[in-house]
Design a protein around this motif. Structure first.
Motif, PDB file in Angstrom:
ATOM      1  N   ALA A   1      25.880  42.757 -11.661  1.00 56.58           N
ATOM      2  CA  ALA A   1      25.510  43.956 -12.537  1.00 56.58           C
ATOM      3  C   ALA A   1      26.201  44.694 -11.596  1.00 56.58           C
ATOM      4  O   ALA A   1      27.055  45.680 -12.198  1.00 56.58           O
ATOM      5  CB  ALA A   1      24.498  44.402 -12.598  1.00 56.58           C
ATOM      6  N   THR A   2      27.257  44.652 -10.547  1.00 58.55           N
ATOM      7  CA  THR A   2      28.092  44.466  -9.892  1.00 58.55           C
ATOM      8  C   THR A   2      29.408  45.099 -10.382  1.00 58.55           C
ATOM      9  O   THR A   2      30.000  46.283 -10.048  1.00 58.55           O
ATOM     10  CB  THR A   2      27.949  44.689  -8.263  1.00 58.55           C
ATOM     11  OG1 THR A   2      26.635  44.595  -7.462  1.00 58.55           O
ATOM     12  CG2 THR A   2      29.051  45.459  -7.024  1.00 58.55           C
ATOM     13  N   TYR A   3      29.703  44.208 -11.382  1.00 57.63           N
ATOM     14  CA  TYR A   3      31.488  43.564 -11.329  1.00 57.63           C
ATOM     15  C   TYR A   3      31.174  44.420 -12.820  1.00 57.63           C
ATOM     16  O   TYR A   3      31.769  43.411 -14.041  1.00 57.63           O
ATOM     17  CB  TYR A   3      31.729  42.593 -10.862  1.00 57.63           C
ATOM     18  CG  TYR A   3      31.220  42.251  -9.987  1.00 57.63           C
ATOM     19  CD1 TYR A   3      33.131  42.828  -8.472  1.00 57.63           C
ATOM     20  CD2 TYR A   3      31.328  41.617  -9.137  1.00 57.63           C
ATOM     21  CE1 TYR A   3      33.100  42.945  -7.921  1.00 57.63           C
ATOM     22  CE2 TYR A   3      31.509  41.419  -7.393  1.00 57.63           C
ATOM     23  CZ  TYR A   3      32.367  42.026  -6.893  1.00 57.63           C
ATOM     24  OH  TYR A   3      32.264  41.765  -5.538  1.00 57.63           O
ATOM     25  N   GLY A   4      29.368  44.427 -13.526  1.00 59.78           N
ATOM     26  CA  GLY A   4      29.878  44.230 -15.209  1.00 59.78           C
ATOM     27  C   GLY A   4      29.069  43.735 -15.936  1.00 59.78           C
ATOM     28  O   GLY A   4      29.730  43.343 -16.785  1.00 59.78           O
TER      29      GLY A   4
ATOM     30  N   ASP B   1      39.825  42.398 -11.374  1.00 59.18           N
ATOM     31  CA  ASP B   1      39.995  43.821 -12.473  1.00 59.18           C
ATOM     32  C   ASP B   1      39.169  42.752 -13.619  1.00 59.18           C
ATOM     33  O   ASP B   1      39.606  42.507 -14.509  1.00 59.18           O
ATOM     34  CB  ASP B   1      40.619  44.661 -13.192  1.00 59.18           C
ATOM     35  CG  ASP B   1      40.211  46.329 -13.362  1.00 59.18           C
ATOM     36  OD1 ASP B   1      39.220  45.946 -13.789  1.00 59.18           O
ATOM     37  OD2 ASP B   1      41.076  46.541 -14.940  1.00 59.18           O
ATOM     38  N   TYR B   2      37.771  43.016 -13.421  1.00 57.36           N
ATOM     39  CA  TYR B   2      36.977  42.877 -13.880  1.00 57.36           C
ATOM     40  C   TYR B   2      36.590  42.916 -15.189  1.00 57.36           C
ATOM     41  O   TYR B   2      35.905  42.633 -16.914  1.00 57.36           O
ATOM     42  CB  TYR B   2      35.507  41.953 -13.508  1.00 57.36           C
ATOM     43  CG  TYR B   2      35.145  41.022 -12.549  1.00 57.36           C
ATOM     44  CD1 TYR B   2      34.983  39.775 -12.478  1.00 57.36           C
ATOM     45  CD2 TYR B   2      35.685  41.625 -11.164  1.00 57.36           C
ATOM     46  CE1 TYR B   2      35.498  38.606 -10.910  1.00 57.36           C
ATOM     47  CE2 TYR B   2      35.694  40.538  -9.829  1.00 57.36           C
ATOM     48  CZ  TYR B   2      35.446  39.365 -10.117  1.00 57.36           C
ATOM     49  OH  TYR B   2      35.128  38.479  -8.982  1.00 57.36           O
ATOM     50  N   THR B   3      36.427  44.487 -15.392  1.00 58.58           N
ATOM     51  CA  THR B   3      36.917  45.592 -16.547  1.00 58.58           C
ATOM     52  C   THR B   3      37.438  44.434 -17.709  1.00 58.58           C
ATOM     53  O   THR B   3      37.432  44.430 -18.743  1.00 58.58           O
ATOM     54  CB  THR B   3      36.874  46.180 -16.186  1.00 58.58           C
ATOM     55  OG1 THR B   3      36.438  47.632 -15.362  1.00 58.58           O
ATOM     56  CG2 THR B   3      36.618  47.425 -17.689  1.00 58.58           C
ATOM     57  N   VAL B   4      38.840  44.401 -17.072  1.00 59.50           N
ATOM     58  CA  VAL B   4      39.888  43.852 -18.183  1.00 59.50           C
ATOM     59  C   VAL B   4      39.349  42.937 -18.826  1.00 59.50           C
ATOM     60  O   VAL B   4      39.907  42.263 -19.532  1.00 59.50           O
ATOM     61  CB  VAL B   4      40.940  44.031 -17.565  1.00 59.50           C
ATOM     62  CG1 VAL B   4      42.039  43.442 -18.232  1.00 59.50           C
ATOM     63  CG2 VAL B   4      41.880  45.480 -16.860  1.00 59.50           C
TER      64      VAL B   4
END
Length: 443
Positions: A145-148, A212-215
């Motif tokens: 959850a820390t990195y989504g 960048d785990y969001t990308v």
């Protein structure tokens, strides 16, 4: 003299926009703009002359105008407003309102983007290398959850990996395999296209902080939708349903690929049986033969009893002939016919006479002793029946229709005395009697 052009209104300066200018034009945040560009497949450009500076990121004006007409922009704005309402509800300690807002979060689909970026199925297959590699990577990552990285996204990737591996194994499409430090390289031939992907080693994964785990999650979201479209088409080309049903017991036992392959094998057997049924409908004769064979298999006892019916009638006839007069035996035995048992036996006068002559010599001595005590009564019955038969035969020769009816009635009465009760059933196409006179023509 013409009007002097202002700087930045024509040429290369007017064809490209910087990233900040594009964000201001679309009225989006940087994260939303980056996400929209990934989903739409818009990439930065390199103009020949960077008017705004060499350290700027440039986009083509046509690409930005194309993004401005995307329906997802309105969805992103609705999501932004929804997040703000949730934050306000939590700040006011109104947890019931916050839970209600979270349950009604706006959603969206990426189906139209897949159809827009890949007009044909072959185009999607040619661009399948990166989606497979990224999906296999996230299938080995833990939910963090820390990195989504949600557990639902990891489970979705694992399911897509199993579906793809099941298809490759079912169609025998794998061509090359290579082992390296990064992992396993696989190459398969699908619909004439070579697809290559990388599978990491099954080791404990350490998530680095400088990624960048969001990308990556934005790419994963689009790639999962693309893979579902491709797998749907591939499975339906084989006549299989998609998504396949996973066996829960095998899944709980961490069987992996075996859980899906079991369902695919069962569906293949069902498809084979359905194809046989369709072929039977197209060929009525084959379907009729199959139905006859099935009926014969269901009632083997009845078929066997019908097969021996002709011989039993011959034996009963010989017993009655031995107890009567010799003249009656010769006159009645030559015209006797065998009842059709329904199992391929045909009435033949030659077979009846031959069979009667052979059985007379074998059984005449044994039956003569038992028939002496009733010979007087039988002789009277035989004389009356012979006389009546001669009269009916003379009437038949003259063409009297009443004689024909009387003859048929006598035949049915005689057969009913020799035939078991379970056989006295009306045949198809006959009248309301027990025996069809047109088939069972016994004098």
């Amino acid at each position: 003299m013409g009007k002097k052009q202002k700087r930045g209104k024509a040429g290369t300066a007017a064809q490209y926009l910087t990233r900040n200018q594009a964000i201001k034009k679309l009225q989006l945040r940087l994260s939303e703009f980056r996400r929209l560009c990934i989903l739409k497949g818009v990439h930065p450009r390199e103009p020949r002359k960077k008017v705004k500076g060499a350290n700027k990121t440039y986009y083509h004006v046509k690409d930005i105008n194309w993004l401005a007409h995307e329906p997802l922009i309105a969805t992103f704005r609705a999501v932004k407003v929804h997040d703000r309402r949730v934050r306000k509800a939590r700040a006011k300690q109104n947890m019931s309102l916050a839970r209600r807002l979270l349950a009604n979060k706006p959603g969206y689909k990426l189906d139209h983007l897949v159809k827009e970026r890949y007009p044909s199925f072959i185009d999607a297959l040619r661009d399948l290398d990166d989606p497979l590699t990224l999906v296999h990577l996230f299938a080995t990552l833990p939910g963090e959850a820390t990195y989504g990285i949600s557990p639902a996204a990891v489970d979705r990737c694992r399911r897509l990996v199993l579906e793809w591996n099941a298809y490759v194994a079912r169609t025998h499409s794998l061509r090359k395999v290579f082992v390296s430090v990064k992992g396993f390289y696989y190459q398969a031939e699908v619909a004439g296209c070579l697809v290559t992907w990388l599978v990491p080693h099954q080791l404990g994964q350490v998530l680095p902080r400088d990624v960048d785990y969001t990308v990556m999650l934005t790419f994963l979201e689009f790639y999962c939708t693309l893979l579902q479209f491709v797998m749907f088409k591939l499975y339906h080309n084989l006549g299989l349903r998609y998504p396949p049903v996973v066996d829960r017991r095998l899944e709980e036992a961490v069987a992996g690929l075996a859980g899906i392959m079991k369902d695919i094998a069962g569906l293949q057997q069902d498809a084979t049986s359905q194809q046989q049924q369709i072929e039977g409908r197209q060929d009525p004769s084959a379907a009729t033969d199959a139905a006859d064979a099935a009926a014969a298999a269901v009632v083997p006892d009845i078929v066997q009893r019908l097969g021996t019916l002709g011989k039993e009638i011959q034996q009963l006839r010989q017993q009655q002939q031995n107890g009567g007069q010799q003249s009656d035996k010769e006159s009645d035995g030559s015209d006797m016919a065998v009842i059709d048992s329904g199992d391929g036996l045909q009435a033949s006068e030659n077979e009846d006479s031959n069979y009667g002559s052979e059985s007379e010599s074998a059984k005449g001595k044994d039956e003569q002793s038992g028939s002496d005590h009733g010979q007087s009564g039988d002789e009277e019955n035989k004389d009356s029946e012979a006389a009546a038969g001669e009269v009916v035969d003379m009437q038949l020769a003259e063409g009297d229709p009443t004689a024909t009816a009387e003859r048929k009635g006598r035949n049915a009465t005689w057969v009913s005395t020799l035939t078991p009760g379970w056989l006295l059933l009306p045949r198809e196409g006959s009248g309301s009697g027990n025996v069809d006179p047109s088939v069972h023509s016994i004098p």
